[in-house]
Design a protein around this motif. Structure first.
Motif, PDB file in Angstrom:
ATOM      1  N   CYS A 436     -29.787  82.624  93.229  1.00 26.73           N
ATOM      2  CA  CYS A 436     -29.285  83.294  94.499  1.00 26.73           C
ATOM      3  C   CYS A 436     -27.992  82.977  95.031  1.00 26.73           C
ATOM      4  O   CYS A 436     -26.915  83.082  94.298  1.00 26.73           O
ATOM      5  CB  CYS A 436     -29.197  81.220  94.876  1.00 26.73           C
ATOM      6  SG  CYS A 436     -28.634  80.578  96.558  1.00 26.73           S
ATOM      7  N   CYS A 439     -25.557  80.177  96.707  1.00 19.88           N
ATOM      8  CA  CYS A 439     -24.254  78.976  95.277  1.00 19.88           C
ATOM      9  C   CYS A 439     -24.315  79.675  93.835  1.00 19.88           C
ATOM     10  O   CYS A 439     -23.457  78.362  93.299  1.00 19.88           O
ATOM     11  CB  CYS A 439     -25.079  77.385  95.434  1.00 19.88           C
ATOM     12  SG  CYS A 439     -27.006  77.764  94.848  1.00 19.88           S
ATOM     13  N   CYS A 476     -34.249  78.362  96.181  1.00 19.43           N
ATOM     14  CA  CYS A 476     -33.269  78.365  94.976  1.00 19.43           C
ATOM     15  C   CYS A 476     -33.592  76.573  95.339  1.00 19.43           C
ATOM     16  O   CYS A 476     -33.987  75.897  95.316  1.00 19.43           O
ATOM     17  CB  CYS A 476     -31.489  78.285  95.960  1.00 19.43           C
ATOM     18  SG  CYS A 476     -30.368  77.927  94.924  1.00 19.43           S
TER      19      CYS A 476
HETATM   20 ZN    ZN Z   1     -28.865  78.522  95.747  1.00 25.42          ZN
END
Ligand code: ZN
Ligand code: ADP
Ligand code: ZN
Length: 733
Positions: A436, A439, A476
């Motif tokens: 992702c 993050c 994600c």
């Molecule tokens: Zn993420």
């Protein structure tokens, strides 16, 4: 003769020791190594007679059936199995069960099956064709068989498109019969050579003489760079052995058993070559085993378990690519075929030749200290000289551009010259991770401590450790963002990039990818290799499947990527294995008359070991690594055994190992390290831990292992986990 006789039977069960049984009255006593069928718990098992001692137990069960009057495992092989069972601390009954072909384990007679042939009966010869005008397929079968009075094997019939049901119908009419022809005992032909040998160069000649002149047991290390003519040395050392009516056993790594290799042996000699590998049917395996036992098979080539093939007239043992990790079995009975080959040669009083371009440091150490006779081939047979490895600084590469401009240009130039290039990347799939961007989450296997590999063409993510699969995530797993991307490159991505690159070359060129994913279907590897052998310009992309055994006459460039991890690895064998692989791959480029070019992309071009490997100086690299190992007490200076444990929780695994360690007497000369969680803590849903034992005195180590196994088997905590001992482990992960 005693009124009742008791025998000890080795049974294929995970328990140490043998079991006492009573022979039925009047039954002749089978010798050691013969099979008997006995009741065991609620089952019936086939085991081998181990001894003929009286029993201390009053109540004994009867042997149900004596299957052999003669040993199926002769005394020499039986003794080898006993030694291996002791050394690897594995139950003898399981070792023997492993050594026996499946059909013998199931109680079938220890005889070769005859060759099956279909042929016409007397009546069939006189049938007139018009009786079958309404059954054209039967008519075709009858006609084909009339043309072949000696009959045809099922394979030949299939090749001639004869239908099985038609044959059956003809058999019902009693016009056709199925017969089994027993194999004939083959003598030694007057001339074992079917083609003349090459004129050996001086180094080859010295090696051949040393082996041929060896009296009884003598171990050799044939240390020669790729293409230096080791195989030619084997062939010429074998000739007098075969001419004397003896057998040659040759072990090869899984990956080395190529049609090309076999062809060279079959072309050279006029004696039968028998091949043993995992693809055989049970019947084929037993036939090969019996042929070797009876002395009909003269050259036996096989992967690691072939080291246990019975031999009527042993003359020579060869271990090709003796450094290869596939010679060590990694599950069940964890033996090393390289070491057993030497024991076996010693026991049979024959020479053993270990051949490699990059010998394991253990083997090299034996040669350097004079325990193995060291034979060296320092130049390529055709005098082309080994290609230098050019190091390219790869710090500028990115996941989308894993190949440097210099490498790409070299590939284009190679194709333009009408030659072939190879790009090596030991990682399959499209990309090794999906992550992702928002993050930093990475898609991990739910069952292992590992990342999921993206296989783009299958639209799946796959775990390479446990086989778990799932679909490519849209969001994600942590923050729900759809801003996902992939990182890193596998062979599938390289293939796509190189295909684009090749479109720009005049006339184009195919990209041939060879890895486990593209060669899963039977025959697909052979088809790909055949395409490369044709010699037209092409780019090969592949993993270590490409590294060994294959000769690519038109290949003049190798680009090697992503090998840094091995050289920097914390595992003490990492650098050695990386150097071996690197030099194997580099050896693919250029053969005989044409020097090749080898480029190695590395982010650590100034690293000492990377530089030594790139200089092709395996001896210098080995010196450095051996000094490190001497200091740390690693093999060959110290000996290791690893007790591994897997359980549903880490606590369970550690508790068991803790209790194992606590039960051991403290010895000055054996170090007990751990228990600790394994480097890969979780795999396929189980937690893994290990206890390492290290000593520079083998007898002390093995004495302690005896105590350890006895103690571990008795521990209740062991029943809640899976555990095993690995003696001389090559993988500490
Ligand atoms: Zn993420
Ligand atoms: P290795 O097993 O060490 O890789 P090979 O035995 O396969 O080497 O030899 C490499 C190539 O050199 C083969 O094509 C082989 O036929 C050829 N070769 C080997 N020995 C000789 C020789 N004495 N004279 C000419 N060609 C040779
Ligand atoms: Zn997994």
């Amino acid at each position: 003769m005693p009124s009742e006789s008791i025998i000890q039977v080795a049974l294929p069960v995970p328990l140490p020791g043998c079991f006492d049984y009573r022979l039925p009255a009047g039954s002749p006593t089978p010798p050691r190594g013969a099979r008997v069928q006995v009741p065991f718990g609620r089952r019936t098992l086939v085991g081998l007679v181990h001894g003929h001692q009286p029993s201390q137990f009053a109540k004994l069960k009867n042997v149900q059936r004596v299957l052999d009057q003669e040993a199926v495992i002769d005394e020499a092989l039986y003794t080898l199995c006993e030694r291996a069972a002791r050394y690897y601390h594995h139950p003898l009954g399981e070792v023997l069960g492993f050594v026996l072909p499946a059909l013998l384990r199931q109680g079938q007679p220890a005889l070769a099956g005859g060759e099956v042939r279909w042929r016409l009966t007397d009546r069939g010869h006189h049938v007139s064709d018009d009786r079958l005008t309404r059954a054209p397929r039967q008519l075709q079968a009858l006609t084909v068989l009339k043309e072949h009075p000696d009959g045809l094997t099922p394979a030949m019939l299939e090749a001639l498109s004869v239908s099985k049901s038609a044959l059956q119908a003809l058999r019902d009419k009693e016009w056709v019969e199925r017969v089994e022809l027993q194999p004939e005992a083959a003598g030694t032909p007057a001339e074992v050579l079917a083609e003349p040998a090459l004129a050996a160069n001086p180094e080859q000649r010295a090696a051949i003489h040393a082996i041929v002149d060896a009296q009884g047991f003598q171990p050799f290390l044939l240390d020669g760079v790729t293409g230096s003519g080791k195989t030619e040395v084997y062939l010429q050392a074998m000739a007098p052995v075969l001419a004397a009516g003896k057998q040659v056993l040759m072990l090869v790594p899984e990956i080395g058993l190529t049609p090309q290799t076999l062809r060279r042996f079959r072309q050279r000699f006029a004696v039968p070559v028998t091949v043993l590998h995992s693809g055989l049917t049970d019947r084929e395996r037993l036939d090969a085993w019996v042929a070797a036992r009876d002395g009909r098979a003269r050259i036996i080539i096989g992967t690691r378990s072939a080291v246990f093939t019975p031999l009527a007239h042993p003359g020579l043992i060869i271990v090709d690519e003796t450094h290869d990790a596939s010679l060590k079995q990694q599950d069940g009975f964890r033996y090393h075929a390289r070491d057993l080959a030497t024991w076996r040669a010693q026991q049979l009083a024959v020479p053993v030749v270990h051949g490699s371009a990059t010998p394991a440091l253990e083997t090299l150490h034996l040669a350097r200290t004079g325990r193995y006779h060291w034979l060296r081939l320092t130049r390529r047979a055709g005098d082309a000289g080994a290609p230098p490895i050019e190091l390219l600084d790869a710090r500028d590469t990115t996941p989308d551009r894993p190949l440097l401009p210099t490498a790409l240009k070299a590939i284009r130039d190679t194709l333009a010259r009408g030659e072939q290039a190879l790009v090596f990347l030991n990682r399959r799939g499209f990309a090794p991770v999906i992550l992702c961007r928002d993050c930093g989450w990475q898609d991990e296997c739910p069952r292992c401590d590992s990342l999921m590999t993206w296989h783009r063409s299958e639209q799946q993510l796959r775990c390479h450790h446990c086989g778990h699969q799932h679909r490519v995530p849209q969001r994600c797993g942590d923050c729900g963002s759809s801003n996902l991307t992939d990182a890193g490159a596998g062979t599938e991505k390289l293939e796509a990039l190189l295909e684009k690159e090749c479109e720009q070359v005049k006339g184009g060129a195919p990209v041939v990818r060879i890895d486990r994913d593209t060669t899963r279907r039977k025959g697909s590897l052979d088809a790909k290799l055949a395409q490369i052998q044709k010699g037209e310009p092409a780019v090969l992309v592949g993993t270590q499947m490409l590294a060994k055994g294959h000769h690519f006459p038109r290949l003049s460039l190798a680009v090697i990527t992503n090998m840094d991890a091995g050289f920097l690895s914390a595992d003490f064998r990492g650098p050695e294995q990386a150097a071996q692989l690197l030099l194997q791959v580099a050896g693919r480029s250029g053969r005989q008359d044409r020097p090749g070019r080898v480029l190695m992309q590395s982010r650590h071009t100034d690293h000492n070991l990377v530089q030594l490997a790139a200089a092709g100086d395996y001896q210098a690299l080995a010196n450095t690594l051996l000094e490190e190992r001497r200091g740390a007490g690693w093999p060959p200076f110290g000996h290791l055994a690893l007790l591994r444990c897997e359980a549903m929780t880490m606590a369970q695994a550690l508790t068991f190992l803790d209790e194992c360690a606590a039960g051991l007497p403290a010895l000055d000369n054996v170090h007990v390290l751990g228990p600790v969680p394994a480097p890969m803590e979780k795999r396929a849903g189980r937690y893994r831990a290990q206890l390492l034992l290290q000593s520079n005195q083998r007898p002390a180590l093995h004495g302690l292992l005896d105590a350890l196994m006895e103690h571990a088997r008795a521990l209740p905590s062991g029943r809640r986990c899976r555990w095993h001992l690995d003696v001389d482990p090559i993988d500490l992960l």
